[in-house]
Write an enzyme that holds these catalytic residues in place. Structure first.
Site, mmCIF file in Angstrom:
data_model
loop_
_atom_site.group_PDB
_atom_site.id
_atom_site.type_symbol
_atom_site.label_atom_id
_atom_site.label_comp_id
_atom_site.label_asym_id
_atom_site.label_seq_id
_atom_site.Cartn_x
_atom_site.Cartn_y
_atom_site.Cartn_z
ATOM 1 N N HIS A 1 1.049 -1.394 -0.307
ATOM 2 C CA HIS A 1 0.313 0.073 -0.262
ATOM 3 C C HIS A 1 0.939 1.723 0.092
ATOM 4 O O HIS A 1 0.386 1.565 -0.594
ATOM 5 C CB HIS A 1 -0.738 -0.564 1.300
ATOM 6 C CG HIS A 1 -1.687 -1.405 0.665
ATOM 7 N ND1 HIS A 1 -2.574 -1.176 0.793
ATOM 8 C CD2 HIS A 1 -1.579 -2.549 2.153
ATOM 9 C CE1 HIS A 1 -3.112 -2.498 1.004
ATOM 10 N NE2 HIS A 1 -2.454 -2.797 1.514
HETATM 11 O O1 RIB Z 1 -3.214 0.096 5.482
HETATM 12 C C1 RIB Z 1 -2.576 -0.270 5.091
HETATM 13 C C2 RIB Z 1 -1.393 0.241 6.520
HETATM 14 O O2 RIB Z 1 -1.374 0.026 7.166
HETATM 15 C C3 RIB Z 1 0.235 -0.017 5.360
HETATM 16 O O3 RIB Z 1 0.803 1.718 5.970
HETATM 17 C C4 RIB Z 1 0.706 -0.298 6.233
HETATM 18 O O4 RIB Z 1 2.804 -0.267 6.077
HETATM 19 C C5 RIB Z 1 0.078 -0.682 7.958
HETATM 20 O O5 RIB Z 1 0.693 0.688 8.122
#
Ligand code: RIB
Ligand code: CA
Length: 316
Positions: free
Chosen positions: A239
């Site tokens: 992500h």
């Molecule tokens: O939902 C995904 C996010 O949550 C990303 O930033 C991952 O690293 C966690 O922090």
């Protein structure tokens, strides 16, 4: 002209890949990397930021900010998906940093040093951002842009039925930031979950003999195993890397101006990002939200940026 950037993060394997790109990509002048609790507790997040940067040994060391425990955050973490140490249980050693400043102070000082010139890329919960805005009430209008990894428009969460992890972990800070006047872009799960990385991605990394290639080949296998064993999926999501791509190549993302807020009390809906999508919205628009991106072009950008990192960080 390279864009001045601060990365606030909770490494976290996807955070670590994003940092690996930002440290070497000529389009970014990485001024500071500040840690926040989230995927792992505060102290581990601070250690991981330092471990990543020491291991990759970039030509210019960014300022580091230390995460501190935050009252009122959800008592959860993401260690099942990132490892007990947050970096795939690779046991990276860090030298002892003396006298680390708290992340919110580093953020305030870096923005004040270059008013309207710094992009703040938020790859974890928004605890430090809210604290920085409380520490320096003028800060929101001095940040050039906040780019936030997290939230979801379609209401399909990843940490609960409706909430994305970064918003859920510290919903109060997320609401503070959403309601602040800072210019902001949100890159939500709706977009980041369309960029699926198969094992082919490992073949497209820089050579193992490079510092970046060697580092990523140590941490990424944990993610592939976690997605396979816990989610029954043969491809992974990174992500935060997608969010960094939106900074490197914004033209790859279609954005819509929206009005968003964060649920801070719901028993079932804590951390839900709520958008007024009525035909005649009553809420004032307060952010740009990424709605679509071409997954293959995003992946190509990741690979190209990491290739630059590999060339710059050649050899142990
Ligand atoms: O939902 C995904 C996010 O949550 C990303 O930033 C991952 O690293 C966690 O922090
Ligand atoms: Ca993160």
């Amino acid at each position: 002209m390279a864009r001045k950037v601060i990365i606030d993060c909770d490494p976290g394997i996807d955070d670590a890949v994003a940092i690996s790109m930002a440290l070497f990509d000529p389009r970014i002048d990485l001024v500071a990397v500040t840690a926040t609790a989230g995927n792992v507790p505060a102290e581990q997040a601070s250690r991981n930021v330092q471990a990543i940067i020491e291991r990759l040994d970039p030509p210019r060391f960014p300022r580091l900010g230390a995460a501190t425990f935050a009252e009122g955050c959800a008592g959860t973490d993401n260690r099942l998906m990132h490892g007990d140490d947050g970096l795939g249980n690779q046991g990276f050693v860090v030298s002892r940093l003396h006298h680390q400043h708290p992340s919110e102070k580093v953020i305030c000082d870096a923005v004040r040093a270059d008013p309207h010139g710094v992009t703040l890329v938020c790859l974890g919960p928004l605890t430090n951002i809210a604290r920085a805005f409380q520490r320096d009430p003028e800060l929101p209008v001095l940040v050039d842009r906040l780019v936030i990894s997290g939230g979801c428009v379609d209401g399909v969460g990843n940490v609960t039925a409706v909430a994305e992890f970064n918003m859920f972990f510290d919903a109060n800070s997320a609401r503070t930031v959403f309601r602040s006047p800072v210019t902001k872009t949100l890159v939500p799960l709706d977009v980041t979950r369309t960029v699926r990385l198969t094992l082919d991605f490992l073949d497209r990394l820089p050579p193992e003999t490079t510092r970046v290639g060697g580092f990523l080949r140590r941490i990424l296998p944990f993610t592939y195993r976690a997605y396979h064993q816990r989610l029954g999926q043969e491809s992974i999501l990174l992500h935060d890397v997608v969010t960094l791509v939106s900074v490197l190549e914004p033209a790859l993302f279609e954005c819509t101006e929206m009005s968003g807020d964060v649920e801070t009390r719901g028993e079932l809906t804590l951390g839900l990002t709520v958008f007024d999508r009525r035909h005649s919205p009553q809420w004032r628009a307060n952010m740009d939200v990424a709605r679509r991106a071409d997954p293959e072009k995003v992946i190509d950008c990741m690979v190209n940026s990491l290739s630059l990192a590999g060339s710059a960080a050649a050899g142990e």
